[in-house]
Design a protein around this motif. Structure first.
Motif: not given
Length: 531
Positions: A494-501
């Motif tokens: 699954x591909x997710x958006x990174x919001x915070x490292x």
């Protein structure tokens, strides 16, 4: 104009000139090397000078450290250190671009010159050899011609001699004829050798040597051109760093302009203000009344004399100028004047608060890691974190105690404790999290799921913050159930958006296309951040 035409007969001059030219290159290389040594020694002395006068050795806690004149002096020392670095760079560039390069080029020139001189020597030897053959054939021709003349004279004399027999005459004529034939052969050989020599001599003086001389001229001109480039580099090398050296000098000027005598005076006041009130007027002491009272009232004991009474206040008028003995340093800074004591206590509180915050952050990270290990044993053993969890908890309790102690002292000194108090998590004997109130006591609130205490702050973040712009994407390498509050489930691939490292605690905050956000283990995904 070229050497082959104008200097065709000046071989020795050309040889000496090219040799002297190469010696000049070698001399220039030695000169630049000595210059680089001077630059290196100069830079070394500047660095040692800066190090010698660098007041940082006395410690940053010294009172003078906050003075602008002190800070400007440190800036000057730093600029001088940078200036020394530029002098070292000059030496390094001169060594690389001039000395090493010219030395290598000089070796090539020497080898090339040697080759040309060898060619000239071979041509000279070949001509000399032909000249010797010519001389030999000439001498032989001369010798044989004389012998032929003598043989002819003898045959003529024998022919005229009446006593000579016919056989003697015939023999003499044959001998004369043979000698004449040999002389003719020698003449032809001499003529051939002469023609050969003239041809080689013409080749030598009009082709071979001019070509060699022109090659030597080209070699010498290339040497001069290369040497001229070395002269220019000698200047350009220093010109290249002049802008940086100029910045160093500008930095020194700026350091001087940054000195603010008024601010330095205010710093001195701030650092040394005691907070004491000025002493009041000395009261008049009536010794006669004291004596009368003592004589009438025996309960007061032995009366004190005038000098003894004066002794109580004798030193008060002069304490400002007297030498003070160094007070014993105490943990609560009670040896300091009130104002300075409050400042030091406040500073100490801030240091402890920062240290406590670090321990709290580490405690929370260990808690998250322990929960992950319990839910995913393949990632690690929860028991391996027990010693770190215990040590962190002890450090937190110790720092809380110190924080309370210094806040108490600050209150006694008349200050106000403005340090941050942290709501943190500790670990019980079972590894679960207990919420502690700011004073360190257990709160009445309990959570049925230990993970709720860890991720409660995550929910607060989601409620208070607006949707942040993604900083990249990540692809799940493994499936993650996301059973704990504050986490989000994901499937492999699954591909997710990174919001915070990941901030070092092993968790990354992500978002789905439908707006769901949560934390996932960083080690479960491959992350690609936007540039």
């Amino acid at each position: 104009m070229d050497w082959g035409t104008e200097l065709w007969d000046q071989y020795d001059i050309i040889e000496k000139h090219t040799q002297a030219g190469q010696e000049l290159v070698d001399k220039y290389v030695k000169f630049v090397k000595e210059r680089t040594e001077i630059e290196q020694n100069y830079a070394k002395q500047l660095r040692n000078l800066s190090k010698k006068y660098n007041l940082k050795r006395s410690g940053k806690d010294e009172p003078e450290c906050r003075l602008s004149s002190y800070q400007s002096f440190l800036e000057i020392l730093n600029e001088m250190n940078d200036y020394a670095g530029q002098r070292e760079l000059i030496a390094e560039n001169m060594m690389m671009n001039i000395c090493i390069d010219l030395t290598k080029y000089l070796q090539e020139l020497k080898q090339e010159r040697k080759t040309y001189l060898m060619e000239a020597k071979k041509a000279q030897q070949s001509l000399e050899s032909t000249c010797k053959q010519l001389d030999s054939s000439k001498k032989r021709f001369e010798r044989e011609w004389r012998e032929a003349e003598r043989a002819a004279q003898y045959a003529e004399k024998t022919d005229q001699d009446i006593n000579a027999t016919k056989a003697d005459v015939e023999k003499a004529k044959q001998q004369a004829h043979m000698r004449a034939h040999v002389a003719e052969e020698c003449k032809n050989d001499y003529a051939a050798q002469l023609q050969k020599y003239n041809k080689e001599q013409n080749q030598f003086y009009f082709n071979d040597m001019p070509l060699i001389f022109n090659k030597l001229q080209d070699l010498d001109e290339r040497r001069v051109r290369k040497l001229a480039q070395g002269y220019i580099l000698f200047s350009d090398t220093e010109k290249h760093v002049m802008p940086i050296i100029g910045k160093c000098l500008e930095g020194i000027t700026k350091a001087g302009t940054n000195v603010n005598e008024r601010n330095d005076s205010m710093v001195i006041i701030e650092q040394n203000k005691s907070g004491f009130e000025r002493p009041g007027d000395v009261e008049f002491e009536d010794y006669s009344q004291g004596i009368n009272r003592a004589s009438s009232d025996s309960s007061l004991g032995t009366p004190k004399g005038p000098m003894e009474l004066l002794g109580k206040n004798r030193s008060k008028n002069f304490w400002l100028f007297s030498k003070k003995s160094k007070p014993m340093v105490t943990e609560d800074f009670a040896h300091l004047p009130p104002e300075q004591r409050r400042k030091r206590l406040q500073q100490k509180l801030e240091e402890i608060s920062k240290e406590l915050q670090k321990e709290v952050d580490q405690s929370e990270a260990l808690g998250k890691m322990k929960d992950v290990y319990e839910k995913n044993p393949q990632m690690g053993d929860p028991a391996s974190l027990a010693s770190q969890i215990s040590q962190t908890s002890q450090n937190i309790e110790r720092l809380r105690g110190e924080l309370n102690k210094y806040e108490t002292w600050l209150a006694e000194a008349g200050g106000r404790g403005d340090t941050l108090r942290y709501k943190t998590h500790t670990f019980n004997n079972n590894g679960a999290h207990d919420v502690l109130s700011p004073d360190g006591a257990h709160s009445d609130e309990s959570t049925p799921d230990p993970s709720q205490a860890i991720y409660a702050e995550f929910d607060d973040d989601f409620e208070d913050e607006e949707l942040t712009v993604p900083i990249g994407t990540c692809t799940a390498m493994y499936s993650f159930p996301g059973a704990s509050e504050g986490t989000i489930s994901m499937q492999e691939g699954e591909v997710l958006a990174v919001v915070e490292e990941d901030k070092g605690d092993g968790w990354t905050r992500v978002r789905r296309n439908n707006g769901d956000e949560g934390y996932i283990p960083t080690s479960y995904v491959t992350i690609s951040l936007s540039k």
